[in-house]
Design a protein around this motif. Sequence first.
Motif, PDB file in Angstrom:
ATOM      1  N   ILE A  45      -7.440   0.231   0.155  1.00 33.00           N
ATOM      2  CA  ILE A  45      -6.246   0.997  -0.191  1.00 33.00           C
ATOM      3  C   ILE A  45      -6.679   2.261  -0.909  1.00 33.00           C
ATOM      4  CG2 ILE A  45      -4.145   1.069  -1.577  1.00 33.00           C
ATOM      5  CD1 ILE A  45      -3.728  -1.851  -0.944  1.00 33.00           C
ATOM      6  N   LEU A  46      -6.192   3.384  -0.404  1.00 32.96           N
ATOM      7  CA  LEU A  46      -6.480   4.698  -0.967  1.00 32.96           C
ATOM      8  C   LEU A  46      -5.185   5.284  -1.488  1.00 32.96           C
ATOM      9  CD1 LEU A  46      -8.568   5.982   2.075  1.00 32.96           C
ATOM     10  CD2 LEU A  46      -9.433   4.833   0.029  1.00 32.96           C
ATOM     11  N   ASP A  47      -5.211   5.853  -2.678  1.00 37.91           N
ATOM     12  CA  ASP A  47      -4.024   6.447  -3.300  1.00 37.91           C
ATOM     13  C   ASP A  47      -4.290   7.878  -3.714  1.00 37.91           C
ATOM     14  OD1 ASP A  47      -1.898   4.628  -3.330  1.00 37.91           O
ATOM     15  OD2 ASP A  47      -2.704   3.572  -5.074  1.00 37.91           O
ATOM     16  N   SER A  48      -3.219   8.643  -3.782  1.00 37.71           N
ATOM     17  CA  SER A  48      -3.288   9.988  -4.320  1.00 37.71           C
ATOM     18  C   SER A  48      -3.240   9.887  -5.843  1.00 37.71           C
ATOM     19  CB  SER A  48      -2.104  10.816  -3.827  1.00 37.71           C
ATOM     20  OG  SER A  48      -2.016  12.023  -4.541  1.00 37.71           O
ATOM     21  N   PRO A  49      -4.110  10.609  -6.545  1.00 40.51           N
ATOM     22  CA  PRO A  49      -4.058  10.567  -8.015  1.00 40.51           C
ATOM     23  C   PRO A  49      -2.695  11.001  -8.562  1.00 40.51           C
ATOM     24  CG  PRO A  49      -6.083  11.626  -7.280  1.00 40.51           C
ATOM     25  CD  PRO A  49      -5.214  11.426  -6.058  1.00 40.51           C
ATOM     26  N   GLU A  50      -1.991  11.885  -7.841  1.00 44.35           N
ATOM     27  CA  GLU A  50      -0.675  12.360  -8.278  1.00 44.35           C
ATOM     28  C   GLU A  50       0.458  11.471  -7.789  1.00 44.35           C
ATOM     29  OE1 GLU A  50      -2.617  14.608  -6.213  1.00 44.35           O
ATOM     30  OE2 GLU A  50      -3.743  15.097  -8.016  1.00 44.35           O
ATOM     31  N   GLY A  51       0.159  10.466  -6.969  1.00 41.31           N
ATOM     32  CA  GLY A  51       1.183   9.620  -6.375  1.00 41.31           C
ATOM     33  C   GLY A  51       1.746  10.251  -5.123  1.00 41.31           C
ATOM     34  N   GLY A  52       2.556   9.502  -4.404  1.00 41.56           N
ATOM     35  CA  GLY A  52       3.231  10.041  -3.226  1.00 41.56           C
ATOM     36  C   GLY A  52       2.508   9.842  -1.919  1.00 41.56           C
ATOM     37  N   CYS A  53       1.258   9.388  -1.947  1.00 43.05           N
ATOM     38  CA  CYS A  53       0.529   9.178  -0.704  1.00 43.05           C
ATOM     39  C   CYS A  53      -0.347   7.951  -0.862  1.00 43.05           C
ATOM     40  CB  CYS A  53      -0.330  10.393  -0.368  1.00 43.05           C
ATOM     41  SG  CYS A  53      -1.258  10.198   1.175  1.00 43.05           S
ATOM     42  N   ARG A  54      -0.289   7.068   0.118  1.00 45.63           N
ATOM     43  CA  ARG A  54      -1.126   5.870   0.123  1.00 45.63           C
ATOM     44  C   ARG A  54      -1.534   5.580   1.561  1.00 45.63           C
ATOM     45  NH1 ARG A  54       0.128   0.250  -2.837  1.00 45.63           N
ATOM     46  NH2 ARG A  54      -1.037   1.326  -4.436  1.00 45.63           N
ATOM     47  N   VAL A  55      -2.794   5.246   1.738  1.00 44.77           N
ATOM     48  CA  VAL A  55      -3.300   4.855   3.053  1.00 44.77           C
ATOM     49  C   VAL A  55      -3.910   3.468   2.898  1.00 44.77           C
ATOM     50  CG1 VAL A  55      -5.012   5.340   4.845  1.00 44.77           C
ATOM     51  CG2 VAL A  55      -3.751   7.224   3.801  1.00 44.77           C
ATOM     52  N   GLU A  56      -3.534   2.564   3.805  1.00 45.59           N
ATOM     53  CA  GLU A  56      -4.092   1.218   3.814  1.00 45.59           C
ATOM     54  C   GLU A  56      -4.879   1.057   5.101  1.00 45.59           C
ATOM     55  OE1 GLU A  56      -2.487  -3.335   4.091  1.00 45.59           O
ATOM     56  OE2 GLU A  56      -1.370  -1.934   2.837  1.00 45.59           O
ATOM     57  N   ILE A  57      -6.148   0.715   4.981  1.00 44.95           N
ATOM     58  CA  ILE A  57      -7.022   0.540   6.132  1.00 44.95           C
ATOM     59  C   ILE A  57      -7.379  -0.942   6.221  1.00 44.95           C
ATOM     60  CG2 ILE A  57      -9.267   1.123   7.130  1.00 44.95           C
ATOM     61  CD1 ILE A  57      -9.104   3.710   5.345  1.00 44.95           C
ATOM     62  N   LEU A  58      -7.140  -1.545   7.384  1.00 40.52           N
ATOM     63  CA  LEU A  58      -7.495  -2.943   7.609  1.00 40.52           C
ATOM     64  C   LEU A  58      -8.568  -3.018   8.676  1.00 40.52           C
ATOM     65  CD1 LEU A  58      -4.010  -4.682   7.655  1.00 40.52           C
ATOM     66  CD2 LEU A  58      -5.708  -4.739   5.831  1.00 40.52           C
TER      67      LEU A  58
END
Length: 113
Positions: A45-58
């Motif tokens: 799981i990757l997140d934006s430090p400012e929030g608002g964006c998340r990518v989940e890689i499986l």
Amino acid sequence: ARDGERSAEFYCRLLGLVRKMDRTLEGPWFETVTGIPQARARCIILDSPEGGCRVEILVAMPPCETTASWPLGSVALATGLRHYAVRVPDIAACLSRLENPPPVAEVPREILP
């Protein structure tokens, strides 16, 4: 994703995301979700430090050396994206981080929220 590490590095570089989680998903709950006995997957799981964006890689992890025992047509074995969407404040600036940026397609205004 076939190469979770490569995918994670791509999204971190392109969108400025940071890794929040990297672990194996497994157990009865995951078998129920996937419909595959002994199903396992690496989840990044990757997140934006400012929030608002998340990518989940499986990344599917077979319970044995091959996927031959997995059900044919299993979602875990399918390659390619089903759907992917991102919203960034400045698409040109975001794409400028890539060596070979793709062309930008204008989204029809009537489908934007």
